[in-house]
Each structure stands twice: as structure tokens, then as C-alpha cells.
Design an enzyme around this catalytic site. Structure first.
Site, PDB file in Angstrom:
ATOM      1  N   ASN A   3      30.207 107.348  54.700  1.00  0.00           N
ATOM      2  CA  ASN A   3      30.961 106.863  53.537  1.00  0.00           C
ATOM      3  C   ASN A   3      30.041 106.280  52.469  1.00  0.00           C
ATOM      4  OD1 ASN A   3      30.203 104.434  54.611  1.00  0.00           O
ATOM      5  ND2 ASN A   3      32.275 103.685  55.039  1.00  0.00           N
ATOM      6  N   LEU A   4      28.750 106.392  52.666  1.00  0.00           N
ATOM      7  CA  LEU A   4      27.719 105.936  51.712  1.00  0.00           C
ATOM      8  C   LEU A   4      27.794 104.430  51.459  1.00  0.00           C
ATOM      9  CD1 LEU A   4      27.724 108.929  49.167  1.00  0.00           C
ATOM     10  CD2 LEU A   4      26.326 108.628  51.199  1.00  0.00           C
ATOM     11  N   ASN A  53      26.077 102.273  52.921  1.00  0.00           N
ATOM     12  CA  ASN A  53      24.709 101.741  52.950  1.00  0.00           C
ATOM     13  C   ASN A  53      23.670 102.856  52.826  1.00  0.00           C
ATOM     14  OD1 ASN A  53      22.968  99.491  53.111  1.00  0.00           O
ATOM     15  ND2 ASN A  53      22.529  99.928  55.257  1.00  0.00           N
ATOM     16  N   PHE A  81      25.974 107.083  64.589  1.00  0.00           N
ATOM     17  CA  PHE A  81      25.151 106.029  63.981  1.00  0.00           C
ATOM     18  C   PHE A  81      25.983 105.090  63.122  1.00  0.00           C
ATOM     19  CE2 PHE A  81      22.004 109.572  64.190  1.00  0.00           C
ATOM     20  CZ  PHE A  81      20.968 108.924  64.828  1.00  0.00           C
ATOM     21  N   LYS A 136      25.006  96.791  60.260  1.00  0.00           N
ATOM     22  CA  LYS A 136      23.907  96.405  61.156  1.00  0.00           C
ATOM     23  C   LYS A 136      23.202  95.086  60.821  1.00  0.00           C
ATOM     24  CE  LYS A 136      20.347  98.825  58.564  1.00  0.00           C
ATOM     25  NZ  LYS A 136      19.110  99.579  58.584  1.00  0.00           N
ATOM     26  N   SER A 162      21.451  98.922  70.851  1.00  0.00           N
ATOM     27  CA  SER A 162      20.331  98.130  70.343  1.00  0.00           C
ATOM     28  C   SER A 162      19.768  97.238  71.445  1.00  0.00           C
ATOM     29  CB  SER A 162      20.857  97.253  69.201  1.00  0.00           C
ATOM     30  OG  SER A 162      19.933  96.237  68.909  1.00  0.00           O
ATOM     31  N   TYR A 182      27.357  91.112  65.515  1.00  0.00           N
ATOM     32  CA  TYR A 182      26.792  92.475  65.472  1.00  0.00           C
ATOM     33  C   TYR A 182      26.452  92.943  66.891  1.00  0.00           C
ATOM     34  CZ  TYR A 182      23.194  96.056  65.233  1.00  0.00           C
ATOM     35  OH  TYR A 182      22.448  97.199  65.466  1.00  0.00           O
ATOM     36  N   LYS A 238      28.012  96.022  69.673  1.00  0.00           N
ATOM     37  CA  LYS A 238      27.249  97.023  70.446  1.00  0.00           C
ATOM     38  C   LYS A 238      27.617  96.941  71.925  1.00  0.00           C
ATOM     39  CE  LYS A 238      25.000  98.783  67.038  1.00  0.00           C
ATOM     40  NZ  LYS A 238      25.435 100.079  66.535  1.00  0.00           N
ATOM     41  N   ASN A 241      16.514  91.448  55.276  1.00  0.00           N
ATOM     42  CA  ASN A 241      16.561  90.591  56.464  1.00  0.00           C
ATOM     43  C   ASN A 241      15.419  90.914  57.404  1.00  0.00           C
ATOM     44  OD1 ASN A 241      19.220  89.350  56.054  1.00  0.00           O
ATOM     45  ND2 ASN A 241      19.917  91.471  56.172  1.00  0.00           N
ATOM     46  N   ASN A 242      15.041  92.178  57.457  1.00  0.00           N
ATOM     47  CA  ASN A 242      14.064  92.621  58.456  1.00  0.00           C
ATOM     48  C   ASN A 242      12.638  92.507  57.929  1.00  0.00           C
ATOM     49  OD1 ASN A 242      16.608  94.792  59.069  1.00  0.00           O
ATOM     50  ND2 ASN A 242      15.822  93.544  60.738  1.00  0.00           N
ATOM     51  N   LEU A 243      11.733  92.425  58.894  1.00  0.00           N
ATOM     52  CA  LEU A 243      10.340  92.123  58.551  1.00  0.00           C
ATOM     53  C   LEU A 243       9.673  93.205  57.684  1.00  0.00           C
ATOM     54  CD1 LEU A 243       7.876  90.320  58.875  1.00  0.00           C
ATOM     55  CD2 LEU A 243       7.405  91.469  61.062  1.00  0.00           C
TER      56      LEU A 243
HETATM   57  P1  NAD Z   1      21.973 102.428  58.070  1.00  0.00           P
HETATM   58  O1  NAD Z   1      22.837 101.376  57.494  1.00  0.00           O
HETATM   59  O2  NAD Z   1      20.812 102.914  57.291  1.00  0.00           O
HETATM   60  O3  NAD Z   1      22.881 103.696  58.478  1.00  0.00           O
HETATM   61  C1  NAD Z   1      24.214 103.580  58.872  1.00  0.00           C
HETATM   62  C2  NAD Z   1      25.019 104.563  58.039  1.00  0.00           C
HETATM   63  O4  NAD Z   1      26.393 104.477  58.423  1.00  0.00           O
HETATM   64  C3  NAD Z   1      24.957 104.263  56.544  1.00  0.00           C
HETATM   65  O5  NAD Z   1      24.570 105.440  55.874  1.00  0.00           O
HETATM   66  C4  NAD Z   1      26.388 103.847  56.168  1.00  0.00           C
HETATM   67  O6  NAD Z   1      26.729 104.288  54.877  1.00  0.00           O
HETATM   68  C5  NAD Z   1      27.194 104.541  57.258  1.00  0.00           C
HETATM   69  N1  NAD Z   1      28.477 103.925  57.597  1.00  0.00           N
HETATM   70  C6  NAD Z   1      28.734 102.633  57.950  1.00  0.00           C
HETATM   71  N2  NAD Z   1      30.035 102.487  58.250  1.00  0.00           N
HETATM   72  C7  NAD Z   1      30.622 103.705  58.082  1.00  0.00           C
HETATM   73  C8  NAD Z   1      31.932 104.203  58.246  1.00  0.00           C
HETATM   74  N3  NAD Z   1      32.950 103.409  58.628  1.00  0.00           N
HETATM   75  N4  NAD Z   1      32.180 105.505  57.980  1.00  0.00           N
HETATM   76  C9  NAD Z   1      31.178 106.326  57.581  1.00  0.00           C
HETATM   77  N5  NAD Z   1      29.912 105.917  57.422  1.00  0.00           N
HETATM   78  C10 NAD Z   1      29.631 104.614  57.674  1.00  0.00           C
HETATM   79  O7  NAD Z   1      21.507 101.905  59.510  1.00  0.00           O
HETATM   80  P2  NAD Z   1      20.397 102.479  60.485  1.00  0.00           P
HETATM   81  O8  NAD Z   1      19.258 101.543  60.493  1.00  0.00           O
HETATM   82  O9  NAD Z   1      20.175 103.927  60.223  1.00  0.00           O
HETATM   83  O10 NAD Z   1      21.166 102.277  61.868  1.00  0.00           O
HETATM   84  C11 NAD Z   1      21.951 103.310  62.436  1.00  0.00           C
HETATM   85  C12 NAD Z   1      22.622 102.779  63.685  1.00  0.00           C
HETATM   86  O11 NAD Z   1      21.623 102.281  64.577  1.00  0.00           O
HETATM   87  C13 NAD Z   1      23.580 101.613  63.426  1.00  0.00           C
HETATM   88  O12 NAD Z   1      24.683 101.752  64.306  1.00  0.00           O
HETATM   89  C14 NAD Z   1      22.760 100.400  63.811  1.00  0.00           C
HETATM   90  O13 NAD Z   1      23.560  99.334  64.249  1.00  0.00           O
HETATM   91  C15 NAD Z   1      21.916 100.955  64.950  1.00  0.00           C
HETATM   92  N6  NAD Z   1      20.663 100.204  65.136  1.00  0.00           N
HETATM   93  C16 NAD Z   1      19.784 100.048  64.092  1.00  0.00           C
HETATM   94  C17 NAD Z   1      18.609  99.318  64.263  1.00  0.00           C
HETATM   95  C18 NAD Z   1      17.657  99.101  63.116  1.00  0.00           C
HETATM   96  O14 NAD Z   1      16.799  98.216  63.224  1.00  0.00           O
HETATM   97  N7  NAD Z   1      17.729  99.849  62.033  1.00  0.00           N
HETATM   98  C19 NAD Z   1      18.301  98.774  65.508  1.00  0.00           C
HETATM   99  C20 NAD Z   1      19.205  98.967  66.568  1.00  0.00           C
HETATM  100  C21 NAD Z   1      20.384  99.701  66.367  1.00  0.00           C
HETATM  101  N1  UDP Z   2      10.516  87.865  60.588  1.00  0.00           N
HETATM  102  C1  UDP Z   2       9.800  86.999  59.775  1.00  0.00           C
HETATM  103  N2  UDP Z   2      10.111  86.967  58.444  1.00  0.00           N
HETATM  104  C2  UDP Z   2      11.075  87.749  57.890  1.00  0.00           C
HETATM  105  C3  UDP Z   2      11.787  88.634  58.726  1.00  0.00           C
HETATM  106  C4  UDP Z   2      11.486  88.653  60.077  1.00  0.00           C
HETATM  107  O1  UDP Z   2       8.925  86.275  60.236  1.00  0.00           O
HETATM  108  O2  UDP Z   2      11.310  87.662  56.671  1.00  0.00           O
HETATM  109  C5  UDP Z   2      10.179  87.933  62.020  1.00  0.00           C
HETATM  110  C6  UDP Z   2      11.321  87.576  62.955  1.00  0.00           C
HETATM  111  O3  UDP Z   2      11.344  86.190  63.191  1.00  0.00           O
HETATM  112  C7  UDP Z   2      10.966  88.400  64.207  1.00  0.00           C
HETATM  113  C8  UDP Z   2      10.280  89.648  63.631  1.00  0.00           C
HETATM  114  O4  UDP Z   2       9.849  89.277  62.322  1.00  0.00           O
HETATM  115  O5  UDP Z   2      10.008  87.713  65.008  1.00  0.00           O
HETATM  116  C9  UDP Z   2      11.197  90.867  63.524  1.00  0.00           C
HETATM  117  O6  UDP Z   2      12.368  90.500  62.827  1.00  0.00           O
HETATM  118  P1  UDP Z   2      13.417  91.591  62.318  1.00  0.00           P
HETATM  119  O7  UDP Z   2      14.515  90.858  61.603  1.00  0.00           O
HETATM  120  O8  UDP Z   2      12.723  92.671  61.577  1.00  0.00           O
HETATM  121  O9  UDP Z   2      13.963  92.249  63.674  1.00  0.00           O
HETATM  122  P2  UDP Z   2      14.713  91.591  64.935  1.00  0.00           P
HETATM  123  O10 UDP Z   2      13.776  91.802  66.089  1.00  0.00           O
HETATM  124  O11 UDP Z   2      14.996  90.172  64.651  1.00  0.00           O
HETATM  125  O12 UDP Z   2      15.935  92.425  65.059  1.00  0.00           O
END
Ligand code: NAD
Ligand code: UDP
Length: 331
Positions: free
Chosen positions: A32-33, A35, A80, A84, A124, A148, A152, A197-199
Site C-alpha cells: 500500500n506504499l 512506507n 513482509f 516496524k 524478528s 511491535y 511478531k 530510529n535505527n543505527l
Molecule cells: P519496510 O517498512 O521497508 O517494508 C514493509 C512494507 O510493507 C512497506 O513497503 C509498506 O508500505 C508495506 N505495508 C505495511 N503495511 C501494509 C499493508 N497493510 N498493506 C500493504 N502493504 C503494507 O520494512 P522492512 O524493513 O522491509 O521489513 C519487512 C518486514 O520485516 C516487516 O514485517 C518487519 O517487521 C520485518 N523485520 C524488519 C527488520 C528490520 O530491521 N528492517 C527486522 C526484523 C523484522
Molecule cells: N543505537 C544508537 N544510536 C542510535 C540508534 C541505535 O546508539 O541513534 C544503538 C542501539 O542502542 C543498539 C544498536 O545501535 O545498541 C542497534 O540499534 P537499532 O535501533 O538499529 O536496532 P535494534 O537492535 O535496537 O533493533
């Protein structure tokens, strides 16, 4: 063989579509775009020189799903789609439960109607909570600390119950560690809007001077340099793991979980220093307080995935840092 990929224009989904297409599978994407961007569909086509079908629709909408299953003879699904962001899930839990659980239930109900009983689910490492020992094996106790993670865990439970009720299902629960990096072409990768949010996305925004300074959350963890340790995995390796999981679920039936990680733990400082060295850039940082809910260290024992899926990660942390930055420079 035709694979329905929900969330296929997202970060991990787009790389997985590329690997599926390059392995000879046909791909149908529903996203659904919320994200991701539509251009990703063209980039996937450009990289692979293959056709794909794309539906800009919500996975929660069962009628949309039914139309897709009517139009295409789907052999298996990779799910997917979902939200997240951990922090956002704490602030707005209902939005997370609604989207992540509802989309999964709708998908499973419609798949069942069409007798498509093969699915790979994006779980995850967050489902391991705060593990007592490392590396983490699939049989470790499961718990979560935020909505979140709970989505999962709930979905893993739904899928296990589904298999118990009907042994024709074939289900792979993939527990990802920390995916980073991007495709070599620089066409697809991760570029979140706003303050990440992520590093890795944060490091990149400091390197490109969009943000001033990285805050490192804590330098008093029980790790080799005091900063948090994680198992960073190249997104292309992760994507290849999905192709292996599809091969596995197409062969038989069952419901099993697999860690997709490298088995190596790197600290925040290891990642920052490697990024600086391989890309020849500055990344200013300062130490801040620990982030609530973070754990000292988390890395996988990936041996079960190797044994059962014949998959292991191959790319190192330097390549992850180079590819991630290369993608951003090309934007
Ligand atoms: P992302 O947000 O880039 O991709 C998810 C996609 O799903 C997006 O394109 C979004 O538009 C789409 N989406 C969300 N809700 C929807 C819906 N109701 N209908 C249709 N499309 C929808 O995320 P990602 O990093 O590619 O992660 C993919 C999957 O992996 C997620 O389920 C996430 O929770 C899981 N995951 C991600 C990480 C990570 O660090 N990226 C780690 C562990 C698990
Ligand atoms: N982290 C950090 N600064 C940031 C984001 C993350 O120091 O701005 C650290 C966080 O505390 C963790 C690691 O980087 O030790 C990975 O964090 P991330 O959010 O990327 O992934 P997580 O393992 O928490 O899902």
C-alpha cells in the site's frame, strides 16, 4: 513458480524480489506504499530485466487479495507487509496490532480459500526478548518488551496454531537480526523519512550532514567497548535466505523457525568506525544515556538455518557499510 510478496516494495521485500526473480521465480507484489515508493517497482525491473505484477493495495482488504489470487496462480507467499518502528508501536499500539495482525489474518484466510498453504513470515530477533546466553538459538524462550515485538510473537503463534489445525500448511518463520546495506546497483536500499530510529540510517544522515551528530545510546554495557552489540546482516544475504526458505516450504509441510543472522556481534562503535574507514567520511558522535528497552548484546546462532535451509550469510561488515552509503550517494 509464482510468489506473492506482501510489502514487496519495502527495504527487505524489494531485495527479496530481486533475488527471487534472479532465481527464476515470478513475482506478484502487493504493497500500500505506506512506507515505500512506487519507483521501487521500476528499479527491481531495471536490476533484473524481468517483468513483475504490482498492486498498490492494502493487505487488510480481503477483496483486493481475492482479486489477486483469482488473477494469478500463486504457489507460495512471503509476508513482509507490516509496521516496524518499535517506538511508534509503544506510542500507538492499536495501530500496530490492527495493521500487523489484521493484514496477516486477512492474508491467511484468503490464501486458505484458494488452497495456497505455503508461507514465509518476517519475524524478528526481538521475539527473544533479553536472552540469558549468547549466541541465540531458535529454541530459546520467547518474550517481548513492546507492541511491535508482541505482534511478531502473536503472529508466530497464529501460524503455529494454523499448522496444528491443518498439517497441509508449510510455514517458515524467519527471525531476522539487524539488516543493513543495500543492493550493489545503488538503486534499492533503506532511506527512512525524518529522524531515523535505527543505527545505520542515523550514521548515514550524520555522514551526509543531514543530521549533526550521532547519539550513541550507552557506553556502559557489558560488551568489549561498552556499546551495544548486534548481529548486522547484509540485506542481500537476508534476501537470499528467503529464496532458500521458499525452496524449503515448496518441498514439504511443517512450521518451523529459523534465525537469519551472521553469528557475529559488532558494537555500535565497531559499526561507526568501519563506516568511517571504508567510506572515508566523518561521523561525529557523542555518548548518551541508554535507550529504554535496549539490551547489551544480541547475535544469532545461524547453524539451524544452514542445516535446514542450506543458507548462510556471506557478506562482511565492510561491504554492508559501503553498499549502504553507495545507495544514499546515488539518491
Ligand atoms: P519496510 O517498512 O521497508 O517494508 C514493509 C512494507 O510493507 C512497506 O513497503 C509498506 O508500505 C508495506 N505495508 C505495511 N503495511 C501494509 C499493508 N497493510 N498493506 C500493504 N502493504 C503494507 O520494512 P522492512 O524493513 O522491509 O521489513 C519487512 C518486514 O520485516 C516487516 O514485517 C518487519 O517487521 C520485518 N523485520 C524488519 C527488520 C528490520 O530491521 N528492517 C527486522 C526484523 C523484522
Ligand atoms: N543505537 C544508537 N544510536 C542510535 C540508534 C541505535 O546508539 O541513534 C544503538 C542501539 O542502542 C543498539 C544498536 O545501535 O545498541 C542497534 O540499534 P537499532 O535501533 O538499529 O536496532 P535494534 O537492535 O535496537 O533493533
Amino acid at each position: 513458480m509464482k510468489i506473492l510478496v506482501t510489502g514487496g516494495t519495502g527495504f527487505i521485500g524489494s531485495h527479496t524480489c530481486v533475488e527471487l526473480l534472479e532465481s527464476g521465480y515470478d513475482v506478484v507484489i502487493i504493497d500500500n506504499l505506506s512506507n515505500s515508493k512506487k519507483e521501487v517497482v521500476d528499479y527491481i525491473k531495471q536490476i533484473t530485466n524481468k517483468k513483475i505484477s504490482f498492486y498498490e493495495q492494502d493487505v487488510c482488504n480481503k477483496d483486493s487479495l481475492r482479486n489477486i489470487f483469482k488473477e494469478h496462480s500463486i504457489d507460495a507467499i512471503i509476508h513482509f507487509a507490516g509496521y516496524k518502528a518499535v517506538g511508534e508501536s509503544v506510542e500507538n499500539p492499536l495501530m500496530y496490532y490492527r495493521n500487523n495482525i489484521d493484514s496477516t489474518l486477512s492474508l491467511l484466510e484468503v490464501a486458505n480459500e484458494f488452497n495456497v498453504k505455503k508461507i514465509v513470515f518476517s519475524s524478528s530477533a526481538t521475539v527473544y526478548g533479553n536472552p540469558k546466553t549468547l549466541p541465540i538459538r531458535e529454541d530459546f524462550p520467547l518474550s517481548t518488551t513492546n507492541p511491535y515485538g508482541s505482534t511478531k510473537l502473536i503472529i508466530e503463534g497464529i501460524l503455529r496454531d494454523l499448522y496444528k489445525s491443518d498439517n497441509d500448511w508449510s510455514i517458515a518463520l524467519l527471525r531476522y537480526f539487524n539488516p543493513i546495506g543495500a543492493h550493489k546497483s545503488g538503486l534499492i536500499g533503506e532511506n527512512p523519512n525524518g529522524i531515523p530510529n535505527n543505527l545505520m540510517p542515523y550514521i548515514i544522515k550524520v555522514a551526509t550532514k543531514e543530521l549533526d551528530c550521532l547519539g550513541i545510546f550507552g557506553n556502559d554495557y557489558n560488551t568489549h567497548d561498552g556499546t551495544g552489540v548486534r548481529d548486522y546482516i547484509h540485506v542481500v544475504d537476508l534476501a537470499k535466505g528467503h529464496v532458500k526458505a521458499i525452496e524449503k516450504i515448496l518441498k514439504g509441510t511443517g512450521c518451523d523457525a529459523y534465525n537469519l543472522g551472521t553469528g557475529n556481534g559488532y558494537s555500535v562503535l565497531d559499526l561507526v568506525n568501519t563506516f568511517v574507514k571504508v567510506n572515508n567520511v566523518d561521523v561525529k558522535y557523542k555518548f548518551k544515556d541508554r535507550r529504554a528497552g535496549d539490551i547489551d548484546a544480541c547475535y544469532a546462532d545461524p547453524s539451524y538455518a544452514y542445516k535446514e535451509l542450506n543458507w548462510k550469510a556471506e557478506k562482511g561488515i565492510e561491504e554492508m557499510c559501503k553498499d549502504a552509503y553507495n545507495f544514499i550517494k546515488k539518491q
